[in-house]
Enzyme design. Structure first.
Site, PDB file in Angstrom:
ATOM      1  N   CYS A  76      50.210  49.344  39.477  1.00 53.73           N
ATOM      2  CA  CYS A  76      50.881  48.322  40.267  1.00 53.73           C
ATOM      3  C   CYS A  76      52.323  48.127  39.793  1.00 53.73           C
ATOM      4  O   CYS A  76      52.602  48.143  38.603  1.00 53.73           O
ATOM      5  CB  CYS A  76      50.124  46.998  40.183  1.00 53.73           C
ATOM      6  N   CYS A  95      53.074  40.939  36.547  1.00 56.96           N
ATOM      7  CA  CYS A  95      52.226  39.788  36.219  1.00 56.96           C
ATOM      8  C   CYS A  95      51.822  39.848  34.747  1.00 56.96           C
ATOM      9  O   CYS A  95      51.231  40.835  34.290  1.00 56.96           O
ATOM     10  CB  CYS A  95      50.990  39.776  37.106  1.00 56.96           C
ATOM     11  N   CYS A 127      48.098  40.769  33.776  1.00 61.54           N
ATOM     12  CA  CYS A 127      47.368  41.839  34.459  1.00 61.54           C
ATOM     13  C   CYS A 127      47.470  43.202  33.777  1.00 61.54           C
ATOM     14  O   CYS A 127      48.567  43.743  33.612  1.00 61.54           O
ATOM     15  CB  CYS A 127      47.875  41.961  35.887  1.00 61.54           C
ATOM     16  N   CYS A 146      34.050  41.694  47.638  1.00 63.74           N
ATOM     17  CA  CYS A 146      35.491  41.465  47.590  1.00 63.74           C
ATOM     18  C   CYS A 146      36.162  42.749  47.129  1.00 63.74           C
ATOM     19  O   CYS A 146      35.885  43.240  46.027  1.00 63.74           O
ATOM     20  CB  CYS A 146      35.824  40.336  46.627  1.00 63.74           C
ATOM     21  N   CYS A 198      35.618  40.321  51.794  1.00 63.33           N
ATOM     22  CA  CYS A 198      36.869  39.712  51.361  1.00 63.33           C
ATOM     23  C   CYS A 198      37.778  40.824  50.852  1.00 63.33           C
ATOM     24  O   CYS A 198      37.307  41.817  50.298  1.00 63.33           O
ATOM     25  CB  CYS A 198      36.610  38.680  50.250  1.00 63.33           C
ATOM     26  N   CYS A 214      40.910  32.429  50.573  1.00 64.32           N
ATOM     27  CA  CYS A 214      40.415  32.284  49.206  1.00 64.32           C
ATOM     28  C   CYS A 214      41.643  32.271  48.306  1.00 64.32           C
ATOM     29  O   CYS A 214      42.379  33.257  48.248  1.00 64.32           O
ATOM     30  CB  CYS A 214      39.491  33.453  48.847  1.00 64.32           C
ATOM     31  N   ARG A 226      34.924  28.775  42.847  1.00 65.68           N
ATOM     32  CA  ARG A 226      34.413  30.011  42.273  1.00 65.68           C
ATOM     33  C   ARG A 226      34.630  30.055  40.764  1.00 65.68           C
ATOM     34  O   ARG A 226      35.762  30.014  40.296  1.00 65.68           O
ATOM     35  CB  ARG A 226      35.093  31.219  42.936  1.00 65.68           C
TER      36      ARG A 226
END
Length: 364
Positions: free
Chosen positions: A54, A58, A61, A98, A130, A190, A262
Site C-alpha cells: 500500500c 498509516c 499498518c 469482509c 462487506c 461500517c 464490533r
C-alpha cells in the site's frame, strides 16, 4: 434512552466515558437491550483479498510499502479462492464476509471488475458482503451496490485532530467524502477506529463525535485495539488495558444505540472475562478466524467455545436489513467511468513515520 441523538458534544461523551464503571456498564447494557438481543452476536470473517504494497503511510499498518514488517504480500485473489474462503467461513458460523484490499483508493479496471464479481458470488451464498477498498467515488459505490454489497467499511481511525499524527498521505475529509458517496446508495456504512495509538481521551471522544453526528449513524462501528507490529511507526506502543476497551465499547453503545458495535482487532490480548464484559457493555459483533488482514485473531473454534460458555448465539445474515439483489455485470446500469478523483495529499510530515521509513530503507 432509546432516542438516537445526532448532536453529541465532546464534553458530553467524555462525561459518559469517565462515569463510575458500574454506572457506565449499567447504562450501556440497558440501552443495548432496548435495541438489540443481548444474547446474539454477529460473527464476521475478514479476508485480505490483496495484501501489502500500500502507498499510504498509516502509522499502525504493516501493509504500508514504505515500512519493513515482514508481511507477505499477494496479488488480488481469484473469485474462486474468495468463494472457497467464504464457504469455510459460513460453515464456521460466520454470516458476513469482509473483503479488504490494500489500496489507497479504488481504480476502475480489471481488478475492480474482479472485486465486483466476488461481491456477486458471496451474496449468492446468502452471506452479507462487506468491502474495505479505500476511497471510492459515487459511481464506484453504485457499482458495488448493484453487485449486491451489503456494507462498506471506511474507518475514521481517530479524531480529526489526532488523525494528522498518524497519517499524512490522505486527509480526514477524504474519509467523510467516501462515507457520503456510500450513503448515496443502499449500502450500509461500517466505520469506526483504533484506540491505543497514543491518542488522548479527548481524541477518543472526538472520534465518537464525528461518527455519531453522521445522519444516519453508521450501521456498524468497529472498535479496534492497536496491535503494535514491529517495523511500523507505532511498534513501541504498549497495549491498552481491558478497562479502556470496555469503557470505549460502553460509550459507543450509549452514543450510538442502534449501531452494531464490533469488537475487532486486539482480542488475542483479551481474556474471555474481558470480552464478556465488552459484550455486556454493548458489543454485538466480532471477527472470527486466525487473522484480521495481517494481525493475529482468536481461532474460530475458541470463539464458538466462548459463545457456548456465555450462552451467545451467532446472528443470522440479513437480520438488520434485507438481502440486496445482485445485478449481473451484463445488466448493470452503471459503467466504469475511468475517473481520476483528486483525493487529498496533505503536505505535513510525521516524524515517527519518516523514521520508520528510513529504517526500512536500511533493512531492505
Amino acid at each position: 434512552m432509546s432516542t438516537t441523538k445526532h448532536n453529541w458534544t465532546k464534553e458530553e461523551i467524555l462525561n459518559i466515558y469517565n462515569k463510575p464503571l458500574m454506572e457506565l456498564l449499567y447504562e450501556a447494557a440497558t440501552i443495548h437491550r432496548i435495541h438489540h438481543d443481548p444474547n446474539v452476536v454477529q460473527v464476521s470473517t475478514l479476508v485480505s483479498i490483496k495484501t501489502g504494497g500500500c502507498s499510504e503511510d498509516c502509522g499502525y499498518c504493516p501493509q504500508a510499502a514504505r515500512y519493513h514488517t515482514n508481511i507477505e504480500g499477494n496479488d488480488l485473489m481469484s473469485v474462486q479462492q474468495v468463494k472457497a474462503q467464504a464457504l469455510r467461513a459460513k460453515s464456521g458460523g460466520s454470516s458476513r464476509v469482509c473483503m479488504g484490499a490494500a489500496w489507497r483508493n479504488v481504480k476502475d479496471g480489471e481488478e475492480f471488475d474482479q472485486v465486483l464479481e466476488m461481491v456477486r458470488t458471496i451474496n449468492k451464498l446468502d452471506m452479507e458482503v462487506c468491502c474495505t477498498l479505500g476511497m471510492i467515488t459515487e459511481n464506484q459505490a453504485q457499482r458495488l451496490a448493484e453487485a449486491g454489497l451489503y456494507a462498506y467499511n471506511h474507518n475514521l481511525d481517530s479524531s480529526e485532530e489526532y488523525y494528522k499524527e498518524v497519517i499524512s498521505t490522505r486527509g480526514f475529509e477524504d474519509r467523510l467524502d467516501t462515507i457520503d458517496n456510500v450513503r448515496k446508495t443502499n449500502v450500509t456504512v461500517c466505520s469506526g477506529g483504533i484506540i491505543g495509538m497514543g491518542e488522548s481521551l479527548e481524541d477518543r471522544a472526538g472520534m465518537l463525535v464525528a461518527l455519531s453526528t453522521l445522519n444516519p449513524q453508521p450501521e456498524s462501528t468497529p472498535i479496534n485495539a492497536l496491535v503494535a507490529v514491529e517495523g511500523t511507526p507505532l511498534e513501541d506502543q504498549k497495549p491498552i488495558s481491558i478497562w479502556d476497551m470496555v469503557r470505549m465499547v460502553a460509550t459507543t453503545r450509549i452514543v450510538m444505540p442502534e449501531t452494531q458495535v464490533r469488537l475487532s482487532a486486539g482480542r488475542t490480548q483479551m481474556a474471555r472475562e474481558g470480552q464478556a464484559m465488552c459484550f455486556f457493555a454493548g458489543a454485538n459483533s466480532i471477527f472470527a478466524g486466525d487473522k484480521l488482514l495481517t494481525t493475529p485473531n482468536p481461532d474460530v473454534n475458541e470463539d464458538m467455545e466462548m459463545f457456548k460458555l456465555l450462552g451467545l448465539n451467532p446472528q443470522k445474515p440479513f437480520t438488520k436489513k434485507v438481502q440486496p439483489q445482485t445485478v449481473e455485470a451484463a445488466d448493470s446500469k452503471f459503467e466504469a467511468l475511468g475517473e481520476k478523483p483528486k483525493w487529498s495529499r496533505p503536505k505535513h510530515t510525521i516524524e515517527r513515520n519518516e523514521t520508520a521509513k528510513e529504517r526500512a530503507k536500511v533493512i531492505k
